[in-house]
Design a protein around this motif. Sequence first.
Motif, PDB file in Angstrom:
ATOM      1  N   PHE A 127      26.864  63.516  39.172  1.00  0.00           N
ATOM      2  CA  PHE A 127      25.933  62.525  39.700  1.00  0.00           C
ATOM      3  C   PHE A 127      25.222  63.050  40.942  1.00  0.00           C
ATOM      4  O   PHE A 127      24.068  62.691  41.198  1.00  0.00           O
ATOM      5  N   GLU A 161      26.349  57.779  47.628  1.00  0.00           N
ATOM      6  CA  GLU A 161      26.168  57.035  46.382  1.00  0.00           C
ATOM      7  C   GLU A 161      26.811  57.783  45.214  1.00  0.00           C
ATOM      8  O   GLU A 161      27.408  57.164  44.320  1.00  0.00           O
ATOM      9  N   VAL A 165      29.621  56.124  42.779  1.00  0.00           N
ATOM     10  CA  VAL A 165      29.519  56.070  41.316  1.00  0.00           C
ATOM     11  C   VAL A 165      30.705  56.756  40.665  1.00  0.00           C
ATOM     12  O   VAL A 165      31.289  56.258  39.691  1.00  0.00           O
ATOM     13  N   ILE A 188      27.963  50.360  39.538  1.00  0.00           N
ATOM     14  CA  ILE A 188      27.290  51.386  38.715  1.00  0.00           C
ATOM     15  C   ILE A 188      25.861  50.960  38.401  1.00  0.00           C
ATOM     16  O   ILE A 188      24.927  51.767  38.439  1.00  0.00           O
ATOM     17  N   ALA A 191      23.717  51.598  41.416  1.00  0.00           N
ATOM     18  CA  ALA A 191      23.481  53.022  41.660  1.00  0.00           C
ATOM     19  C   ALA A 191      22.445  53.591  40.694  1.00  0.00           C
ATOM     20  O   ALA A 191      21.526  54.321  41.104  1.00  0.00           O
ATOM     21  N   VAL A 192      22.593  53.265  39.397  1.00  0.00           N
ATOM     22  CA  VAL A 192      21.640  53.793  38.416  1.00  0.00           C
ATOM     23  C   VAL A 192      20.250  53.236  38.686  1.00  0.00           C
ATOM     24  O   VAL A 192      19.231  53.947  38.604  1.00  0.00           O
TER      25      VAL A 192
END
Length: 844
Positions: A127, A161, A165, A188, A191-192
């Motif tokens: 990520f 971040e 995640v 999640i 974050a996405v």
Amino acid sequence: MTVPALIRLALLAGGAAALLVGESSRAELLRPAEAALSFILLAAVSARRTRADRPLLAAAAALFCGDLLYFVNGNLKILPDILFPVEEGAYTIYILAMAGYLLQTCRREAALATAEKITLGFLLAGFSWISAKYVLFPFFASGNFASPYFYATSTVYRATEALVVALAVLLGMKALSRYWMLTLNGLILLAVSSLALGYNTGVLNEERISFPFQEYGWLWGLLCLLAARTYPQEEENFARWHSARVRLVWLIFVFNMGLLAMLYATRALTAAPDAFHLSSLLLAVLGLWIVANLISFRISEDIHSVLDSLRTGSDPDSGKVFRLDIHEVELFAERLKAAYATIRAQTELSALAAVSAQVAHDIRSPLAALDSALRDLSRLPEDKRLLIRNATGRIRDIANNLLERNRSVGSGVRGPEDRGPLLLSGLIEPVITEKRLQYRDRSDVSIGSAMDRDAYGLFGLVDPVDLARVLSNLVNNSVEAMPGGGTVSITLSRRDGSGVITVRDDGKGIPPSLIASLGNRGATYGKKGGSGLGLYHARGSAEKWGGSLSISSVAGEGTEITLTVPLAPQPDWFASSLSLAAGSAVVILDDDATIHQLWKGRFDSCRAGERGVRFYGFSSPEALKRWLGEEGGAGPGLFLFDYELPGSGNTGLELAKQLGVASRTILATSRYEEPGIRDACRRLGIPLLPKNLAGLIPIHVDAPASSATTAVLIDDDPLARLTWKTAARGAGVELLACAAPAEAVSAAAKLPRSTPLYVDFELGAGLSGASVAAELRAMGFTDITLVTGHPPEHLSLSPRGSRSPARSRHGRGKRLEAAAPRLDLTVKKPGQGPGFSHTVRQIR
């Protein structure tokens, strides 16, 4: 429907309604809705928070500030040059606080296995790479907001971040509660969605919402976080690595990672021109992940619902309805139903535990009296002494067995004693009971113990489980060394400041050449299939405690193993001795008459009565209170109370507190092992005496009974001399026993004239004891007693008197001490030796 359920339904409806918002009014409606949801989330966290939720509270407060400024900057456009940096700072604080909350949760509730730590590393790296490639580096290259502040906050935000995640995905695989399932999936989603939102704001520098799906993702993430607050955090929130929950979702996770790898290999990921397309793809994969994760969560929930029904005591059929129709779960429930029926039947027997504890208590009271009486059985034949000792051991076994069963029913484990100083005799006795029960079919094997007065109050710093295991192995070895039967004895004594536990047997013994090697790993002797680990463990345990183990043996005669353990100071709750002042009073409160007799025998043996100590025994608190009222607060010097006072409604501790005599009270009870009673004794300042050690506790009386410490006996009967020596030794008197009067007169000439002299009325060779007494009287001795087996009226008490016609040797077991008037002697109770006498009358 409950209030939390209504809230969740409203949140679900709100998330669905957001899809109906038109494109023209989307920015004006979604941004204030996000700010409102963030505020509600902050209020919910503030209303139901614990000390562990402090990082979450900080994260919720920063998230609300960020969403509020996001709305102001995007819709109202008030002071954007000032408020936009503040917005960035608020979101940075939010992500740092949330990372702290998840890390704290890992340390407290979800310790990671090695495989999970490796997985966390891969997730963090993956990520971080996506965030840097599609958001952070393009932002640096765009030149927008080109200042060190924005570069620093963006770097910190994106790096943190990535950690959030990674933790959310990993903990999401382990979540067992709805609270954590919703919380982690909400994080999640945020974050996405922030990938595209950050790209839109930081790289493209556009204020409009160019791709609504990302804005919806942020909104739904907030809805998930808010819905999570409607569920409680359970006692067990996360599964272990090897559980069905983690293994199922791990397979799903690996499948999704394989799917992403395939997309990357086919350039479906690298062909994405910007973060908008990438985040859309990630959200699609996330949707698959959530559905699959939910399936594994439901399967695990079905299994836990069956287990919880047993923990709460409900019928598995009346618990939660299974979410999924899975044959294995239903089979598991059926098997547990059968086990539950057995458990319920056993639970009905738990009421007997209290009865067994009371029976054990009642048995131990007369057992303590028997233990005291067993110390002087020299007059009984050997077969009768053996019979009494075996019967007493059997009673002790029954009492210990009842107490152990009561502990098992009450707590499931043996009492939670601290690992401080432990009473060694209390650790040895249960092992002896266990071994007697184990070898009860071996009628040719006798297992016993011997605790002398030196063993009283010996506390050791040992591990109770290891000590029990060591003694059990040593007794087993001794029994195996006696194929034809014999005796195994365990003794406890004090030697040079250490506690010494000795295990003796009269087995076949060990050759001298092998003794030195025993205790080493693998060394054994005479034991078929023996590994040598028993003695090896015993030696290792003793050395670990700071002690030692030694072996001595004579081939054909037996073996003695000596275990030396370090002693510890007696704890503050333990009664080390009984101290009495001359002329004081002792009050005994116990419902068992045998305990009163035990104490009377102990005090008589130290001649406390001759020192003016008075004794009062009561079987009920009411009788004691009446007596204290009649005495007008005379103030006895010592109170000996039992803990259990049937029918009174009070314990001995409560009564001592009510009467205001706690400072002068000692609690004598068989329940000394219970931490609650020990703590109560500490608070009240009351020493605690294990009742089974009442026959061993030292008793001190301030004033001496007499200045004489020596007595003289003249008796031609060897058995009589032996009996008197035994009695004198128990009373602490040095007895000079002579068979011939000439020997006694010669020895007495060197003694003080106040020395007590005891003369048999009928001496051998026709010699009268009265004549010898007259000679001693003429020498100046003032304390002379004639002893005989005849009643006084059958005797001729003339100093030169003749022998009685009937010489009653059979009466020496019950001696009557008579007196000659012309010698100013004393008549005393029958059956008493020196130090046990009680004056009845004087004849002048």
